[in-house]
Design a protein around this motif. Sequence first.
Motif, PDB file in Angstrom:
ATOM      1  N   ARG A 122      -3.155   7.743  -3.357  1.00 54.01           N
ATOM      2  CA  ARG A 122      -2.625   9.253  -2.472  1.00 54.01           C
ATOM      3  C   ARG A 122      -3.744   9.840  -3.226  1.00 54.01           C
ATOM      4  O   ARG A 122      -4.717  11.155  -2.800  1.00 54.01           O
TER       5      ARG A 122
ATOM      6  N   HIS B 208       2.729  10.189   3.548  1.00 54.88           N
ATOM      7  CA  HIS B 208       2.699   9.661   2.166  1.00 54.88           C
ATOM      8  C   HIS B 208       3.972   9.400   1.567  1.00 54.88           C
ATOM      9  O   HIS B 208       4.046   8.385   0.982  1.00 54.88           O
ATOM     10  N   THR B 209       4.831  10.573   0.910  1.00 53.89           N
ATOM     11  CA  THR B 209       6.189  10.981   0.145  1.00 53.89           C
ATOM     12  C   THR B 209       7.218   9.955   1.489  1.00 53.89           C
ATOM     13  O   THR B 209       8.380   9.372   0.597  1.00 53.89           O
TER      14      THR B 209
ATOM     15  N   SER C 271       0.769   2.907   2.969  1.00 55.46           N
ATOM     16  CA  SER C 271       1.248   4.730   3.213  1.00 55.46           C
ATOM     17  C   SER C 271      -0.345   5.559   2.767  1.00 55.46           C
ATOM     18  O   SER C 271      -0.100   7.014   3.408  1.00 55.46           O
ATOM     19  N   SER C 272      -1.379   5.123   2.066  1.00 54.09           N
ATOM     20  CA  SER C 272      -2.525   5.695   2.079  1.00 54.09           C
ATOM     21  C   SER C 272      -2.916   5.767   2.957  1.00 54.09           C
ATOM     22  O   SER C 272      -4.220   6.854   3.627  1.00 54.09           O
TER      23      SER C 272
ATOM     24  N   LEU D  52      -0.300  14.526   2.304  1.00 57.38           N
ATOM     25  CA  LEU D  52       0.872  14.151   1.260  1.00 57.38           C
ATOM     26  C   LEU D  52       2.372  14.001   1.780  1.00 57.38           C
ATOM     27  O   LEU D  52       2.990  12.769   1.122  1.00 57.38           O
TER      28      LEU D  52
ATOM     29  N   TYR E 271       6.605   6.591   0.489  1.00 59.40           N
ATOM     30  CA  TYR E 271       6.452   5.865  -0.769  1.00 59.40           C
ATOM     31  C   TYR E 271       7.496   6.750  -1.680  1.00 59.40           C
ATOM     32  O   TYR E 271       8.536   6.576  -1.574  1.00 59.40           O
TER      33      TYR E 271
ATOM     34  N   VAL F  17      -7.239   9.546  -0.777  1.00 63.59           N
ATOM     35  CA  VAL F  17      -6.762   9.949   0.117  1.00 63.59           C
ATOM     36  C   VAL F  17      -7.249  12.022   0.133  1.00 63.59           C
ATOM     37  O   VAL F  17      -7.834  12.258   0.840  1.00 63.59           O
TER      38      VAL F  17
ATOM     39  N   ASN G 152      -0.456   2.420  -5.143  1.00 64.90           N
ATOM     40  CA  ASN G 152       0.091   4.015  -4.488  1.00 64.90           C
ATOM     41  C   ASN G 152      -0.646   5.524  -3.889  1.00 64.90           C
ATOM     42  O   ASN G 152      -1.291   5.894  -3.595  1.00 64.90           O
TER      43      ASN G 152
ATOM     44  N   SER H  77      -2.907   0.187   0.188  1.00 66.96           N
ATOM     45  CA  SER H  77      -1.959   1.095   0.213  1.00 66.96           C
ATOM     46  C   SER H  77      -2.120   1.583   1.571  1.00 66.96           C
ATOM     47  O   SER H  77      -2.533   2.137   1.950  1.00 66.96           O
TER      48      SER H  77
ATOM     49  N   ALA I  33      -1.417   8.127   5.725  1.00 68.87           N
ATOM     50  CA  ALA I  33      -1.468   9.825   5.286  1.00 68.87           C
ATOM     51  C   ALA I  33      -3.111   9.760   5.721  1.00 68.87           C
ATOM     52  O   ALA I  33      -3.071  11.096   5.615  1.00 68.87           O
TER      53      ALA I  33
END
Length: 510
Positions: free
Chosen positions: A262, A462-463, A305-306, A459, A466, A265, A258, A303, A309
């Motif tokens: 990030r 993503h937070t 989450s990526s 970002l 993640y 990305v 992840n 990932s 994002a």
Amino acid sequence: MIHAATDLGDALDRLGVVAVAVLAAAALLAPGLRARAAASLGALVLVPVLLLADIWDSSQVASLRDRPALFAGAAVVAILVVAALALLVARRPLLLPLLAVAALPFRIPISAGGDTANLLVPLYLVIAAGVLATGVTRLRAEDDDAPFRPRALEWLLCGAVVLYAIQAVYSDDFAHGLQNVVFFYVPFALLFGLLREVPWTQRLALQCLGVLAALAAVFVCIGFVEYARKELLLNPKLVAASQFQTYFRVNSLFFDPNIYGRFLVTVMLGITTVILWTRRTRDVLAGVALLALLWAGLVLSFSQSSFAALLAGLAILAGLRWAWRWTIAAVGVAAVVAVGIVVLFPSAINLDLGSSKSADKATSGRLDLIKGGGRLFADRPVLGWGSGSFPAVYRREEQVSSEKATTASHTIPVTVAAEQGVIGLAVYLALLVAALARLFAGARALPLRAYVAAAFVALLVHTMLYAAFLEDPLTWALLAVGTAAAVLPRPGEGDEAAAPGVASAHDDAD
């Protein structure tokens, strides 16, 4: 006597955590250059002292503690490296941002407090060198007028750092809170101060992007090798976890797929920005080819989450480059399609809409962590359980194994709420508002401003899925560059950056 000495040492550690956070805040908020320099140098000295005091009795430093010559030699080597880098930065200040972005991805496993953390040691050396180089210069300078008067964003950033340190004092896991302060919050606050006052130009930004793109290409090639061999170079825990999956996740040199995603990305959004704003066909073709390579690397990270994002960042770039109306419409259509797939074909994503266990599995365990974090917040809604306490408290209160509870809730607002209560959550939300207001002010004016806004939103997304907000140097670097970019001239007003201390331009950023 021994017990009293231990209590005194523990009290000094807790006082030291607050003191180093206050110094970091003063480095950004002090009205004069010399005061900022003195605070930065003070924080630079106090950070390793606090860390050594915390882990001195642990087995991790036994080899150094019992061999003073080896300890002294390691300290001398570190000081010499920092001094050499400081001399280089003092002679060529524009090397500082290039060195910083080159060091951003590299993590080294370090044992501290019984755990192994993957720390940005190369970046710490660059930060220390930058603080030393600028600090010595400023202490000798005749002009004491500091650029960039602190405004809402700076006050909230510093407030978040100091509050986190204060709430570490009563934390159920003080050692973890201390480590977050000395490894992340304080060094990255100093990094913000350094990058904010760099005379940024479009050329320097492109040079930094070139460094990041080259590193990303190398990391992706390493990921290809990992995937071909079905063997990771780092992080054996992830190797074991992958044995229970139907797919193999690569993480290159990042210890975590992840975080790897990030980083990719962030670079991909920079390349996309160049493609959208350039008029040269050669640059477009080169950018598209590089994007294809990085996309292949991102896919192999698996990932989720990526991916989210990246989509968020691309939507922001589209809105800034063309029109928000059409961008919002396209995002709305995509959202409807996604919801339709979930409702009509839940088996395609291994989801049973009637089962919470299925939803938890589909979100890689995040649903249970979020629920548990909500219960922790409900138990202590005002002050929370203390900074850095989420893993330990979650294991204890939810009565789960250490493998079940990870380093955070994997949803930053939940982690903040559980650890810092309503007070910390209020500061976090205010910080987001101030950051977005600054980065989106005039974001259409220059590609650099547009990129920073898009990358920060990516970002942020993503937070939410993640972890690691202020614990990630990318957050601080983007905010610093966005702050400095607020004083860059618009096209036609000049090619070089305006002086960093132009108050009117900076004031408009908020």
